[in-house]
Motif scaffolding. Structure first.
Motif, PDB file in Angstrom:
ATOM      1  N   GLU A 163      51.243  21.983  47.786  1.00 14.57           N
ATOM      2  CA  GLU A 163      51.651  21.280  46.560  1.00 14.57           C
ATOM      3  C   GLU A 163      52.256  19.922  46.890  1.00 14.57           C
ATOM      4  N   ARG A 164      53.093  19.871  47.931  1.00 12.03           N
ATOM      5  CA  ARG A 164      53.677  18.590  48.346  1.00 12.03           C
ATOM      6  C   ARG A 164      52.584  17.614  48.760  1.00 12.03           C
ATOM      7  N   LEU A 165      51.615  18.100  49.538  1.00  8.50           N
ATOM      8  CA  LEU A 165      50.518  17.233  49.967  1.00  8.50           C
ATOM      9  C   LEU A 165      49.716  16.735  48.770  1.00  8.50           C
ATOM     10  N   ARG A 166      49.472  17.623  47.812  1.00  6.15           N
ATOM     11  CA  ARG A 166      48.728  17.218  46.621  1.00  6.15           C
ATOM     12  C   ARG A 166      49.509  16.173  45.835  1.00  6.15           C
ATOM     13  N   GLN A 167      50.821  16.381  45.703  1.00  7.13           N
ATOM     14  CA  GLN A 167      51.637  15.420  44.966  1.00  7.13           C
ATOM     15  C   GLN A 167      51.690  14.081  45.693  1.00  7.13           C
ATOM     16  N   LEU A 208      49.064  24.823  60.728  1.00  2.00           N
ATOM     17  CA  LEU A 208      48.011  23.959  60.219  1.00  2.00           C
ATOM     18  C   LEU A 208      48.412  23.401  58.862  1.00  2.00           C
ATOM     19  N   ARG A 209      47.935  22.203  58.557  1.00  2.00           N
ATOM     20  CA  ARG A 209      48.200  21.624  57.248  1.00  2.00           C
ATOM     21  C   ARG A 209      47.312  22.299  56.217  1.00  2.00           C
ATOM     22  N   PRO A 210      47.917  22.888  55.208  1.00  2.00           N
ATOM     23  CA  PRO A 210      47.092  23.522  54.175  1.00  2.00           C
ATOM     24  C   PRO A 210      46.382  22.467  53.336  1.00  2.00           C
ATOM     25  N   ASP A 211      45.166  22.749  52.983  1.00  2.00           N
ATOM     26  CA  ASP A 211      44.376  21.861  52.143  1.00  2.00           C
ATOM     27  C   ASP A 211      44.744  22.122  50.680  1.00  2.00           C
ATOM     28  N   PRO A 212      45.211  21.116  49.958  1.00  2.00           N
ATOM     29  CA  PRO A 212      45.566  21.332  48.548  1.00  2.00           C
ATOM     30  C   PRO A 212      44.422  21.923  47.721  1.00  2.00           C
ATOM     31  N   LEU A 260      44.817  30.492  47.830  1.00  2.00           N
ATOM     32  CA  LEU A 260      46.134  31.009  48.182  1.00  2.00           C
ATOM     33  C   LEU A 260      46.695  31.878  47.054  1.00  2.00           C
ATOM     34  N   ALA A 261      46.439  31.499  45.812  1.00  2.00           N
ATOM     35  CA  ALA A 261      46.898  32.302  44.671  1.00  2.00           C
ATOM     36  C   ALA A 261      46.217  33.669  44.679  1.00  2.00           C
ATOM     37  N   GLU A 262      44.935  33.699  44.991  1.00  2.00           N
ATOM     38  CA  GLU A 262      44.212  34.980  45.082  1.00  2.00           C
ATOM     39  C   GLU A 262      44.795  35.854  46.192  1.00  2.00           C
ATOM     40  N   ILE A 263      45.055  35.239  47.321  1.00  2.00           N
ATOM     41  CA  ILE A 263      45.619  35.972  48.453  1.00  2.00           C
ATOM     42  C   ILE A 263      46.996  36.523  48.083  1.00  2.00           C
ATOM     43  N   GLU A 264      47.777  35.720  47.384  1.00  2.00           N
ATOM     44  CA  GLU A 264      49.113  36.160  46.971  1.00  2.00           C
ATOM     45  C   GLU A 264      49.021  37.366  46.027  1.00  2.00           C
ATOM     46  N   ILE A 265      48.126  37.305  45.065  1.00  2.00           N
ATOM     47  CA  ILE A 265      47.947  38.423  44.127  1.00  2.00           C
ATOM     48  C   ILE A 265      47.558  39.689  44.880  1.00  2.00           C
ATOM     49  N   ASN A 266      46.584  39.563  45.779  1.00  2.00           N
ATOM     50  CA  ASN A 266      46.134  40.716  46.566  1.00  2.00           C
ATOM     51  C   ASN A 266      47.268  41.282  47.412  1.00  2.00           C
ATOM     52  N   HIS A 288      55.274  33.622  53.979  1.00  2.00           N
ATOM     53  CA  HIS A 288      54.398  32.614  54.595  1.00  2.00           C
ATOM     54  C   HIS A 288      53.440  32.011  53.564  1.00  2.00           C
ATOM     55  N   ILE A 289      52.929  32.830  52.679  1.00  2.93           N
ATOM     56  CA  ILE A 289      52.041  32.334  51.620  1.00  2.93           C
ATOM     57  C   ILE A 289      52.794  31.345  50.738  1.00  2.93           C
ATOM     58  N   ALA A 290      54.032  31.681  50.368  1.00  2.00           N
ATOM     59  CA  ALA A 290      54.839  30.791  49.532  1.00  2.00           C
ATOM     60  C   ALA A 290      55.086  29.464  50.241  1.00  2.00           C
ATOM     61  N   ASP A 291      55.363  29.517  51.545  1.00  3.11           N
ATOM     62  CA  ASP A 291      55.560  28.282  52.321  1.00  3.11           C
ATOM     63  C   ASP A 291      54.298  27.428  52.306  1.00  3.11           C
ATOM     64  N   LYS A 292      53.148  28.050  52.518  1.00  2.00           N
ATOM     65  CA  LYS A 292      51.883  27.312  52.521  1.00  2.00           C
ATOM     66  C   LYS A 292      51.598  26.694  51.147  1.00  2.00           C
ATOM     67  N   LYS A 293      51.891  27.443  50.088  1.00  2.00           N
ATOM     68  CA  LYS A 293      51.670  26.920  48.739  1.00  2.00           C
ATOM     69  C   LYS A 293      52.569  25.706  48.476  1.00  2.00           C
ATOM     70  N   ARG A 294      53.853  25.807  48.871  1.00  2.00           N
ATOM     71  CA  ARG A 294      54.768  24.670  48.689  1.00  2.00           C
ATOM     72  C   ARG A 294      54.282  23.451  49.468  1.00  2.00           C
TER      73      ARG A 294
END
Length: 70
Positions: free
Chosen positions: A53-57, A2-6, A12-18, A44-50
């Motif tokens: 971020e690309r979509l937001r940019q 699925l396309r992550p929503d920016p 996603l940052a919260e999930i990564e910390i947890n 997988h979290i890092a991939d989704k964040k990247r």
């Protein structure tokens, strides 16, 4: 995938910390299977964040281009 929503980057940052906290516990307890699974989850979290971020940019770049053309 699925396309992550920016807009979900903070979540996603919260999930990564947890996940990192859980990974630390799993290492301390020597739960090797859990360690492997959590490391995979972090990849997988890092991939989704990247991707988000690309979509937001792209959205920012598109918005800036639209403003220049007006």
């Amino acid at each position: 995938m699925l396309r992550p929503d920016p807009a979900q980057l903070p979540r996603l940052a919260e999930i990564e910390i947890n996940t990192r906290e859980r990974l630390q516990e799993a290492r301390q307890m020597q739960w090797l299977g859990e360690v492997a699974g959590l490391q995979d989850s972090l990849r997988h979290i890092a991939d989704k964040k990247r991707h988000a971020e690309r979509l937001r940019q792209l959205a920012v770049d598109s918005h800036n281009t639209d403003n220049v053309l007006r």
